[in-house]
Write an enzyme that holds these catalytic residues in place. Structure first.
Site, PDB file in Angstrom:
ATOM      1  N   TYR A   1       0.840  -1.194   0.000  1.00 23.98           N
ATOM      2  CA  TYR A   1       0.000   0.000   0.000  1.00 23.98           C
ATOM      3  C   TYR A   1       0.877   1.246   0.000  1.00 23.98           C
ATOM      4  O   TYR A   1       0.704   2.160  -0.804  1.00 23.98           O
ATOM      5  CB  TYR A   1      -0.924  -0.005   1.231  1.00 23.98           C
TER       6      TYR A   1
ATOM      7  N   LYS B   1      27.788 -10.359  -0.931  1.00 23.75           N
ATOM      8  CA  LYS B   1      26.910  -9.346  -1.512  1.00 23.75           C
ATOM      9  C   LYS B   1      25.561  -9.459  -0.799  1.00 23.75           C
ATOM     10  O   LYS B   1      24.752 -10.331  -1.086  1.00 23.75           O
ATOM     11  CB  LYS B   1      26.757  -9.579  -3.011  1.00 23.75           C
TER      12      LYS B   1
ATOM     13  N   CYS C   1      -9.574 -32.013  13.274  1.00 21.80           N
ATOM     14  CA  CYS C   1     -10.681 -32.466  14.138  1.00 21.80           C
ATOM     15  C   CYS C   1     -12.038 -32.441  13.433  1.00 21.80           C
ATOM     16  O   CYS C   1     -13.042 -32.823  14.017  1.00 21.80           O
ATOM     17  CB  CYS C   1     -10.733 -31.635  15.414  1.00 21.80           C
TER      18      CYS C   1
ATOM     19  N   LYS D   1      27.494 -12.958  -9.308  1.00 21.66           N
ATOM     20  CA  LYS D   1      26.151 -13.370  -8.880  1.00 21.66           C
ATOM     21  C   LYS D   1      26.047 -14.889  -8.890  1.00 21.66           C
ATOM     22  O   LYS D   1      26.424 -15.530  -9.866  1.00 21.66           O
ATOM     23  CB  LYS D   1      25.098 -12.801  -9.849  1.00 21.66           C
TER      24      LYS D   1
ATOM     25  N   GLU E   1      33.790  -9.898  -0.566  1.00 22.69           N
ATOM     26  CA  GLU E   1      32.841  -9.684   0.530  1.00 22.69           C
ATOM     27  C   GLU E   1      31.496 -10.269   0.123  1.00 22.69           C
ATOM     28  O   GLU E   1      31.183 -10.320  -1.072  1.00 22.69           O
ATOM     29  CB  GLU E   1      32.645  -8.175   0.768  1.00 22.69           C
TER      30      GLU E   1
ATOM     31  N   ASP F   1      21.926  -9.081   0.448  1.00 21.94           N
ATOM     32  CA  ASP F   1      20.700  -8.825  -0.295  1.00 21.94           C
ATOM     33  C   ASP F   1      19.758  -7.982   0.564  1.00 21.94           C
ATOM     34  O   ASP F   1      18.794  -8.459   1.138  1.00 21.94           O
ATOM     35  CB  ASP F   1      20.046 -10.160  -0.667  1.00 21.94           C
TER      36      ASP F   1
ATOM     37  N   CYS G   1     -11.899 -28.038  10.032  1.00 22.73           N
ATOM     38  CA  CYS G   1     -10.502 -28.247  10.415  1.00 22.73           C
ATOM     39  C   CYS G   1     -10.033 -29.603   9.898  1.00 22.73           C
ATOM     40  O   CYS G   1     -10.695 -30.618  10.127  1.00 22.73           O
ATOM     41  CB  CYS G   1     -10.376 -28.173  11.933  1.00 22.73           C
TER      42      CYS G   1
ATOM     43  N   TYR H   1      30.385  -1.175   4.683  1.00 20.01           N
ATOM     44  CA  TYR H   1      31.536  -1.660   3.925  1.00 20.01           C
ATOM     45  C   TYR H   1      32.274  -0.604   3.122  1.00 20.01           C
ATOM     46  O   TYR H   1      33.216  -0.914   2.399  1.00 20.01           O
ATOM     47  CB  TYR H   1      31.111  -2.792   2.976  1.00 20.01           C
TER      48      TYR H   1
ATOM     49  N   CYS I   1      -9.168 -22.840  13.638  1.00 22.01           N
ATOM     50  CA  CYS I   1      -9.939 -23.901  14.254  1.00 22.01           C
ATOM     51  C   CYS I   1     -10.101 -23.460  15.705  1.00 22.01           C
ATOM     52  O   CYS I   1      -9.121 -23.209  16.396  1.00 22.01           O
ATOM     53  CB  CYS I   1      -9.179 -25.223  14.191  1.00 22.01           C
TER      54      CYS I   1
ATOM     55  N   CYS J   1      -9.154 -29.755  19.878  1.00 29.21           N
ATOM     56  CA  CYS J   1      -8.634 -30.293  18.606  1.00 29.21           C
ATOM     57  C   CYS J   1      -7.249 -30.871  18.874  1.00 29.21           C
ATOM     58  O   CYS J   1      -6.411 -30.243  19.511  1.00 29.21           O
ATOM     59  CB  CYS J   1      -8.549 -29.168  17.574  1.00 29.21           C
TER      60      CYS J   1
HETATM   61  S1  IVH Z   1      30.207  -2.266  -2.953  1.00 32.39           S
HETATM   62  C1  IVH Z   1      30.939   1.258  -5.616  1.00 32.39           C
HETATM   63  N1  IVH Z   1      29.922  -4.218  -1.246  1.00 32.39           N
HETATM   64  O1  IVH Z   1      25.100  -4.635  -4.076  1.00 32.39           O
HETATM   65  C2  IVH Z   1      30.724   0.243  -4.593  1.00 32.39           C
HETATM   66  N2  IVH Z   1      28.024  -3.499  -2.458  1.00 32.39           N
HETATM   67  O2  IVH Z   1      24.788  -4.033  -7.345  1.00 32.39           O
HETATM   68  C3  IVH Z   1      29.499  -0.502  -4.825  1.00 32.39           C
HETATM   69  N3  IVH Z   1      25.977  -4.691  -1.905  1.00 32.39           N
HETATM   70  O3  IVH Z   1      23.899  -1.468  -4.674  1.00 32.39           O
HETATM   71  C4  IVH Z   1      29.011  -1.246  -3.705  1.00 32.39           C
HETATM   72  N4  IVH Z   1      26.856  -6.008  -0.387  1.00 32.39           N
HETATM   73  O4  IVH Z   1      23.885  -2.139  -2.294  1.00 32.39           O
HETATM   74  C5  IVH Z   1      29.332  -3.427  -2.147  1.00 32.39           C
HETATM   75  N5  IVH Z   1      29.806  -5.922   0.319  1.00 32.39           N
HETATM   76  C6  IVH Z   1      29.213  -5.130  -0.582  1.00 32.39           C
HETATM   77  C7  IVH Z   1      27.839  -5.223  -0.862  1.00 32.39           C
HETATM   78  C8  IVH Z   1      27.281  -4.392  -1.823  1.00 32.39           C
HETATM   79  C9  IVH Z   1      25.749  -5.669  -1.025  1.00 32.39           C
HETATM   80  C10 IVH Z   1      24.953  -4.132  -2.782  1.00 32.39           C
HETATM   81  C11 IVH Z   1      25.026  -2.643  -2.911  1.00 32.39           C
HETATM   82  C12 IVH Z   1      24.926  -2.343  -4.371  1.00 32.39           C
HETATM   83  C13 IVH Z   1      24.682  -3.658  -4.984  1.00 32.39           C
HETATM   84  C14 IVH Z   1      25.524  -3.753  -6.233  1.00 32.39           C
END
Ligand code: IVH
Length: 680
Positions: A40, A120, A418, A321, A118, A122, A415, A234, A433, A438
């Site tokens: 919303y 990534k 039961c 990825k 590092e 989410d 249910c 980071y 229920c 139950c």
């Molecule tokens: S470095 C210029 N480090 O992934 C530096 N990004 O598509 C760019 N993300 O939008 C980011 N973990 O939000 C970096 N350890 C990490 C990350 C990270 C997640 C995200 C970040 C960025 C997206 C990249």
């Protein structure tokens, strides 16, 4: 202007007005919302933005113009001190090698570069501003140049340092520092949140990422405070001090300043990176948060800077990825689980399919509205996603390949355990229920009653509970205390010793404190924290039994839904019978004996507080009550005896006096952290 003359944006605007009107109607009038508050809010914000562009279409009947609906001011904008860039993606080792070749052509030292890997994360990018060590502002990424200011929401994240460094002796913070990190929700916290929502009969969330994003963009920060967000930092965006020149040093510097930082691998060359990729796929499964890849960064930040930027992505880093963990499979059946509080939860039985190395046979369907909103039918091909350790979930059906043999599903009227009729409570998404005898609920009720945070009856595992129920020896938790040794000896696997031990454990549990007994009753939404509040306010179950809805609603920390659930629980004749059995058997603690919550929550024992200014989430009366309930004292004026001054908006002269006397000054969030949130 006729409809035909509208451009697509204007058409979307009109469509959104209509959509929000109909969702308002469902929410406020029919008490039957079909979208989440987050969805919303997203529509609402989209509409606000469009109406800003086309003010002529902001008609007085637009949902944004209605007093009483959610606040209509959107977030203010906050310009980033430097562009908040994103990353290019790579999907294979070859693509990583091609990347290194590309950048080595631009700067040959890239051929011998060291790398950092590092996770990534989410989640959602956040940009945090610190002035002289104090967190002053924060924003979302927005369009990379300007973000939305969400300072108050960010303040509620407990792992976000409000002041850096933690030990002022160790490092002097830069005058100005802007850092970048990722806000997200841990998988275990997400599961806990959903379990709580499910038991409270509320709509559960689909995945941690959307929940995190929606929570951070709430206009009311007290809602954000209720979501278990966390953070890892980071990157330094800008600083008034000289910066570390490698990514590795940057992370340790950030850590020294008190920021939570991600794990990393240091790799002397790209081969080491590539070797490590497989490990990461494995490590991913053990992490308590979702990652969708790893970020590979050139360690030498001068080299990385030299390489520059293509579009919105720096050349000096790349995201690897992981293959998407989404697959198609056939939904063979929809079945229903009955929870401890009687909530019916549908789940999908799937044609077994492998996702990310794990065979998936079932997936949650959340609630019955989810099935109808997504138009999920038995026999559909569905897209299933598995992320980290979260239970796999169904993204939706693939409608184009329907054969016509798929069957529309309707929720059960009885249910499945039961066979008694199920009920739907107005305004809730869940079906229940309501038969408390139950079997599904009986066994789970007892399991909960004896669990570690409730009555803590050791030795009464699920197997024994099932045996007792099947033999008809217990029909409710009230019967536990009248079990006889002879009864137990009749059960398979029971000899003298085992029977004695169990009876002893049951007898011992009569000494448990009141808050544990309240938790044990398994009232919807009443967990350990709420039980503590109820025990402090009512002192025994007779008093709680007499409580009125209004009285309950007025207790800080108890919302209307929980208050209603308490009233409903005590109104059920079968529950009154449980209470009688407990009382007859002497399971009736009262708070002359201190509650566990009392003992643990006496966090403020002996501390003297002074209040000044207006607080956001408490009235003066409430805050006094909380301080006193936790063992502290509130006085009217600042003196050398004052331990803390709690400062709200527009503080008075007490604040200046406290500063003069060097008394510790805290704000509401710091106070909340001291007592741990009563609302959670
Ligand atoms: S470095 C210029 N480090 O992934 C530096 N990004 O598509 C760019 N993300 O939008 C980011 N973990 O939000 C970096 N350890 C990490 C990350 C990270 C997640 C995200 C970040 C960025 C997206 C990249």
């Amino acid at each position: 202007m006729g409809f035909m003359e509208y451009n697509p944006h204007q058409q979307r605007l009109v469509e959104l007005q209509q959509l929000l009107r109909s969702h308002n109607y469902r929410y406020y009038i029919l008490n039957n919302p079909v979208i989440s508050d987050n969805e919303y809010d997203n529509y609402y914000r989209e509409l606000l933005e469009l109406e800003e562009k086309y003010p002529a279409l902001k008609t007085p009947d637009s949902p944004t113009q209605r007093a009483g609906t959610p606040p209509s001011e959107a977030f203010t904008r906050l310009e980033h001190p430097a562009p908040i860039l994103s990353l290019d993606n790579a999907f294979s080792a070859d693509e990583l090698r091609a990347w290194q070749e590309r950048i080595s052509r631009l700067d040959e030292s890239a051929a011998g570069a060291e790398f950092m890997m590092e996770p990534k994360l989410d989640g959602l990018t956040v940009v945090l501003h610190y002035e002289n060590g104090l967190f002053t502002r924060g924003a979302t990424r927005g369009n990379s140049v300007i973000g939305e200011e969400i300072t108050e929401n960010l303040r509620t994240i407990r792992t976000l340092p409000l002041r850096i460094p933690p030990d002022p002796e160790s490092t002097v913070p830069p005058q100005n520092l802007v850092v970048r990190g990722e806000a997200f929700i841990r998988i275990s916290d997400f599961d806990k949140l959903n379990k709580y929502l499910e038991e409270a009969g509320e709509r559960t969330y689909v995945n941690p990422r959307n929940t995190a994003a929606g929570s951070l963009r709430q206009l009311d920060s007290s809602l954000t405070a209720k979501r278990p967000l966390t953070l890892l930092v980071y990157q330094i965006v800008t600083s008034s001090d000289t910066l570390p020149r490698t990514q590795k040093e940057t992370l340790s510097y950030l850590e020294q300043l008190g920021f939570p930082t991600p794990d990393f691998d240091f790799c002397p060359d790209l081969d080491a990176v590539i070797n490590s990729l497989e490990d990461w796929e494995d490590r991913r499964r053990k992490l308590d948060y979702e990652i969708d890849g790893v970020v590979i960064k050139i360690n030498d930040l001068d080299l990385a800077d030299n390489l520059g930027v293509v579009g919105k992505a720096p050349r000096g880093a790349i995201a690897f990825k992981f293959p998407a963990q989404v697959v198609n499979t056939t939904l063979e059946d929809i079945r229903v689980n009955v929870g401890r509080t009687g909530v019916l939860t549908p789940y999908a039985v799937l044609e077994p399919v492998e996702i990310g190395g794990v065979t998936v046979k079932q997936a949650t369907l959340h609630n019955f509205d989810f099935i109808s909103d997504k138009d999920i039918r038995k026999g559909d091909r569905v897209m299933v996603k598995r992320a980290g350790e979260v239970i796999p979930y169904i993204m939706g059906p693939v409608k184009d390949i329907r054969t016509g043999a798929e069957r529309v599903y309707s929720p059960p009227e009885i249910c499945p355990v039961c066979q008694e009729p199920v009920e739907h409570i107005e305004g809730e998404v869940a079906w229940y229920c309501v038969n408390s005898s139950c079997e599904a609920q009986l066994i789970r009720n007892i399991e909960h009653f004896v669990s570690r945070t409730a009555m803590d009856i050791v030795g009464l595992g699920i197997k024994i509970v099932e045996q007792l129920a099947n033999e008809g020896l217990i029909t409710s938790v009230g019967d536990l205390y009248s079990l006889q040794k002879a009864d137990l000896l009749k059960l398979e696997g029971f000899a003298e010793k085992k029977a004695d031990n169990l009876l002893e454990a049951i007898t011992q549990s009569k000494n448990q404190l009141l808050d544990r007994l309240i938790t044990a009753l398994g009232i919807r939404g009443v967990g350990e924290v709420v039980s503590g509040i109820l025990a402090r306010n009512y002192r025994n179950l007779d008093a709680l039994n007499q409580a009125s809805l209004e009285e309950l609603e007025n207790i800080p920390g108890i919302g209307p839904n929980i208050a209603q659930a308490i009233i409903d629980w005590f109104n059920r004749p079968t529950n009154q019978q449980v209470l009688r059995k407990l009382k007859v058997n002497g399971v009736w603690p009262s708070v002359e004996t201190k509650t566990k919550a009392d003992l643990e929550d006496m966090k403020l024992t002996g501390l003297v507080f002074v209040l000044t200014g207006k607080l956001k989430s408490y009235t003066r009366g409430e805050i006094k009550e909380i301080i006193q309930a936790s063992g502290g004292k509130v006085t009217g004026s600042v003196s050398a005896n004052t331990d803390y001054i709690l400062v709200g908006d527009d503080p008075g002269s007490k604040h200046d006096k406290a500063q003069e006397l060097g008394i510790k000054i805290i704000i509401e969030d710091e106070f909340r952290a001291m007592i741990k949130d009563f609302n959670n």
